[in-house]
Design an enzyme around this catalytic site. Structure first.
Site, mmCIF file in Angstrom:
data_model
loop_
_atom_site.group_PDB
_atom_site.id
_atom_site.type_symbol
_atom_site.label_atom_id
_atom_site.label_comp_id
_atom_site.label_asym_id
_atom_site.label_seq_id
_atom_site.Cartn_x
_atom_site.Cartn_y
_atom_site.Cartn_z
ATOM 1 C CB THR A 144 33.588 -47.408 91.220
ATOM 2 O OG1 THR A 144 34.735 -47.580 92.054
ATOM 3 C CG2 THR A 144 32.914 -46.133 91.626
ATOM 4 C CB SER A 179 38.179 -39.557 94.725
ATOM 5 O OG SER A 179 37.237 -40.171 93.855
ATOM 6 C CE1 TYR A 181 34.078 -42.199 88.419
ATOM 7 C CE2 TYR A 181 35.624 -43.252 89.929
ATOM 8 C CZ TYR A 181 34.696 -43.336 88.915
ATOM 9 O OH TYR A 181 34.369 -44.559 88.402
ATOM 10 C CG HIS A 182 35.729 -43.372 93.996
ATOM 11 N ND1 HIS A 182 37.022 -42.912 93.946
ATOM 12 C CD2 HIS A 182 35.726 -44.537 93.307
ATOM 13 C CE1 HIS A 182 37.771 -43.763 93.263
ATOM 14 N NE2 HIS A 182 37.013 -44.757 92.854
ATOM 15 C CE LYS A 185 31.250 -44.238 88.214
ATOM 16 N NZ LYS A 185 30.565 -44.410 86.931
HETATM 17 N N1 LIG Z 1 38.094 -48.240 83.624
HETATM 18 C C1 LIG Z 1 38.000 -48.641 84.886
HETATM 19 O O1 LIG Z 1 38.931 -49.209 85.463
HETATM 20 C C2 LIG Z 1 36.711 -48.422 85.636
HETATM 21 C C3 LIG Z 1 36.595 -48.961 86.927
HETATM 22 C C4 LIG Z 1 35.395 -48.777 87.635
HETATM 23 C C5 LIG Z 1 34.340 -48.076 87.050
HETATM 24 N N2 LIG Z 1 34.505 -47.552 85.801
HETATM 25 C C6 LIG Z 1 33.357 -46.824 85.207
HETATM 26 O O2 LIG Z 1 33.062 -47.403 83.952
HETATM 27 C C7 LIG Z 1 32.607 -46.399 83.042
HETATM 28 C C8 LIG Z 1 33.463 -46.432 81.788
HETATM 29 O O3 LIG Z 1 34.822 -46.197 82.157
HETATM 30 P P1 LIG Z 1 35.945 -45.990 81.085
HETATM 31 O O4 LIG Z 1 37.225 -46.344 81.721
HETATM 32 O O5 LIG Z 1 35.528 -46.635 79.814
HETATM 33 O O6 LIG Z 1 35.891 -44.391 80.931
HETATM 34 P P2 LIG Z 1 35.936 -43.538 79.581
HETATM 35 O O7 LIG Z 1 36.124 -42.124 79.971
HETATM 36 O O8 LIG Z 1 36.913 -44.125 78.656
HETATM 37 O O9 LIG Z 1 34.475 -43.755 78.993
HETATM 38 C C9 LIG Z 1 33.383 -42.932 79.308
HETATM 39 C C10 LIG Z 1 32.873 -42.344 78.011
HETATM 40 O O10 LIG Z 1 31.699 -41.586 78.291
HETATM 41 C C11 LIG Z 1 31.747 -40.414 77.516
HETATM 42 N N3 LIG Z 1 30.939 -39.391 78.191
HETATM 43 C C12 LIG Z 1 31.143 -38.837 79.416
HETATM 44 N N4 LIG Z 1 30.215 -37.904 79.660
HETATM 45 C C13 LIG Z 1 29.398 -37.866 78.584
HETATM 46 C C14 LIG Z 1 28.277 -37.079 78.230
HETATM 47 N N5 LIG Z 1 27.813 -36.106 79.033
HETATM 48 N N6 LIG Z 1 27.657 -37.308 77.044
HETATM 49 C C15 LIG Z 1 28.132 -38.268 76.200
HETATM 50 N N7 LIG Z 1 29.210 -39.028 76.467
HETATM 51 C C16 LIG Z 1 29.845 -38.820 77.652
HETATM 52 C C17 LIG Z 1 33.214 -40.032 77.452
HETATM 53 O O11 LIG Z 1 33.524 -39.202 76.367
HETATM 54 C C18 LIG Z 1 33.887 -41.403 77.364
HETATM 55 O O12 LIG Z 1 34.117 -41.786 76.025
HETATM 56 C C19 LIG Z 1 32.694 -45.073 83.785
HETATM 57 O O13 LIG Z 1 31.415 -44.747 84.296
HETATM 58 C C20 LIG Z 1 33.652 -45.362 84.916
HETATM 59 O O14 LIG Z 1 33.389 -44.549 86.024
HETATM 60 C C21 LIG Z 1 35.663 -47.712 85.080
#
Ligand SMILES: NC(=O)c1ccc[n+]([C@@H]2O[C@H](COP(=O)([O-])OP(=O)(O)OC[C@H]3O[C@@H](n4cnc5c(N)ncnc54)[C@H](O)[C@@H]3O)[C@@H](O)[C@H]2O)c1
Length: 382
Positions: A144, A179, A181-182, A185
């Site tokens: 991120t 945060s 979370y960050h 990462k």
């Molecule tokens: N959506 C955004 O704006 C954004 C921005 C920057 C980074 N990200 C990163 O992109 C990735 C996807 O984001 P997203 O918005 O789709 O989130 P999301 O929560 O919708 O998707 C993540 C998926 O991973 C699954 N998961 C988590 N831990 C798990 C585990 N131990 N075993 C199996 N499955 C597991 C969750 O159930 C979920 O379905 C994340 O790593 C997030 O940090 C997202």
């Protein structure tokens, strides 16, 4: 290419699975429904229900003809991840499987611990399983832009050349997250960089900004294939939230001065960035970092844009600054570089009035489902 999508049920994971099969790749998805479970526990479920992963895969096969194997289980458990990697032996791994919400990670001790343990254990397991079952596989990890924070100097793409007492070396760009979370990462990136140096693994770490949108080329004709769409303060991203707030007649909740500046991208561009990274992989022993966003906005600019487009659609959209529940700079310098993905061929989808109007019209169709109580809970970060 055989591509394993970890977190394949998620907001980004499911659209990525459809997109990559459409590009001719063999794709499998893995998820343990953690995101769905946390939303249910915190009573902040997405705007509309989406089918489970098995049902989505069947629907996608019925419209596209592509079969996507599903593995349901927890990637932080070694026996499960080992079984998945052994049976599918991926050539490319898209690692989305983390607790992805900064506000959730700041909610309480339990949420913080879950975020820390889940995110780091999954990343470590991906590295170990890759080494054991598919040592040449390319890991595409979603990081991120929040890893960099908001430094008072330009943000480079992952690396910074430092000159000290007449000598020079490239280091990971200094990171200072806002945060927990960050911070996980940042720790992920450090783990990956360590094993790139130790074992010569191949990694692309995509420093992504907040994503907005619902529609991709694959789901535009079938509502049941849409990703889930959170509009609450814990799991919703800012523009998605503002769109729902506008439709609901709920004043747009700008935190503090609203001059917080970030790089944003359309969900369609996330899919392309991941596709482009897989198509030209990092070399063995390389940690390649791209900054993944297409446009920079302040929160005020996003709110004003939503207000203008909403007004054009006949809505009464009010903007209401609220006391900032987060501990963050509300005015700051922000100049991140983002040329790597453009050089690989990314053609950005910008935030036009039409894109916003399309999102608003989709949300309007579900207006009755919006729960005002989900929108703003003031999770305090300090
Ligand atoms: N959506 C955004 O704006 C954004 C921005 C920057 C980074 N990200 C990163 O992109 C990735 C996807 O984001 P997203 O918005 O789709 O989130 P999301 O929560 O919708 O998707 C993540 C998926 O991973 C699954 N998961 C988590 N831990 C798990 C585990 N131990 N075993 C199996 N499955 C597991 C969750 O159930 C979920 O379905 C994340 O790593 C997030 O940090 C997202």
């Amino acid at each position: 290419m055989r591509i394993l999508i970890l977190g394949g049920d998620g907001y980004l994971g499911w659209p990525t699975a459809m997109h990559l099969t459409g590009q001719g790749h063999e794709v499998a998805v893995v998820d343990n429904y953690l995101r769905r479970r946390l939303c249910r526990e915190e009573n902040v479920e997405p705007l509309f229900e989406v089918p489970n992963l098995h049902e989505r895969v069947d629907l996608w096969e019925s419209v596209s003809g592509y079969k996507v194997p599903v593995f349901v289980g927890d990637l932080s458990e070694w026996d499960f991840i080992a079984e998945v990697f052994k049976s599918f032996t991926p050539e490319g791994i898209v690692h989305y499987a983390e607790q992805p919400a900064a506000p959730y990670s700041m909610l309480n001790r339990r949420a913080a611990t879950l975020t820390l343990l889940n995110n780091l254990t999954v990343t470590a397991n991906v590295i170990f399983a890759g080494r054991e079952f598919c040592p040449d596989a390319h890991i595409v990890k979603i990081g991120t832009m929040g890893e960099y924070g908001t430094p008072n100097i330009d943000i480079e793409e992952g690396w910074l050349e430092v000159e000290h007492k007449g000598r020079r070396q490239n280091f990971l760009y200094p990171r200072q997250a806002g945060s927990l979370y960050h911070t996980t990462k940042i720790m992920d990136t450090d783990l990956l960089w360590f094993y790139v140096r130790m074992w010569g693994i191949r990694v692309t770490d995509l420093m992504q900004g907040p994503v907005y949108g619902l529609f991709t080329d694959e789901n535009a004709d079938m509502e049941q294939l849409l990703p889930f769409f959170n509009y609450d303060e814990l799991f919703g991203t800012v523009l998605n939230r503002f769109v729902v707030q506008a439709v609901a007649g709920y004043p747009l909740t700008v935190y503090g001065k609203g001059e917080q500046t970030r790089g944003y991208l359309n969900i369609k561009d996330t899919l392309n960035c991941v596709y482009l990274s897989l198509e030209s992989p990092a070399k063995p022993g390389e940690l390649r970092i791209f900054n993944q966003f297409t446009e920079i906005f302040t929160v005020n600019q996003l709110a004003e844009h939503v207000q203008r487009v909403g007004t054009g659609l006949g809505m009464n959209v009010e903007i209401k600054p609220v006391k900032n529940p987060r501990k963050e700079a509300e005015e700051h310098y922000y100049n991140p570089k983002h040329t790597g993905l453009l050089e690989l061929g990314l053609q950005p989808h910008y935030l036009t009035d039409e894109v916003l109007a399309e999102m608003m019209e989709a949300v309007l169709r579900h207006k009755d489902l919006i729960q005002h109580g989900h929108i703003y809970r003031q999770v305090k970060w300090a």
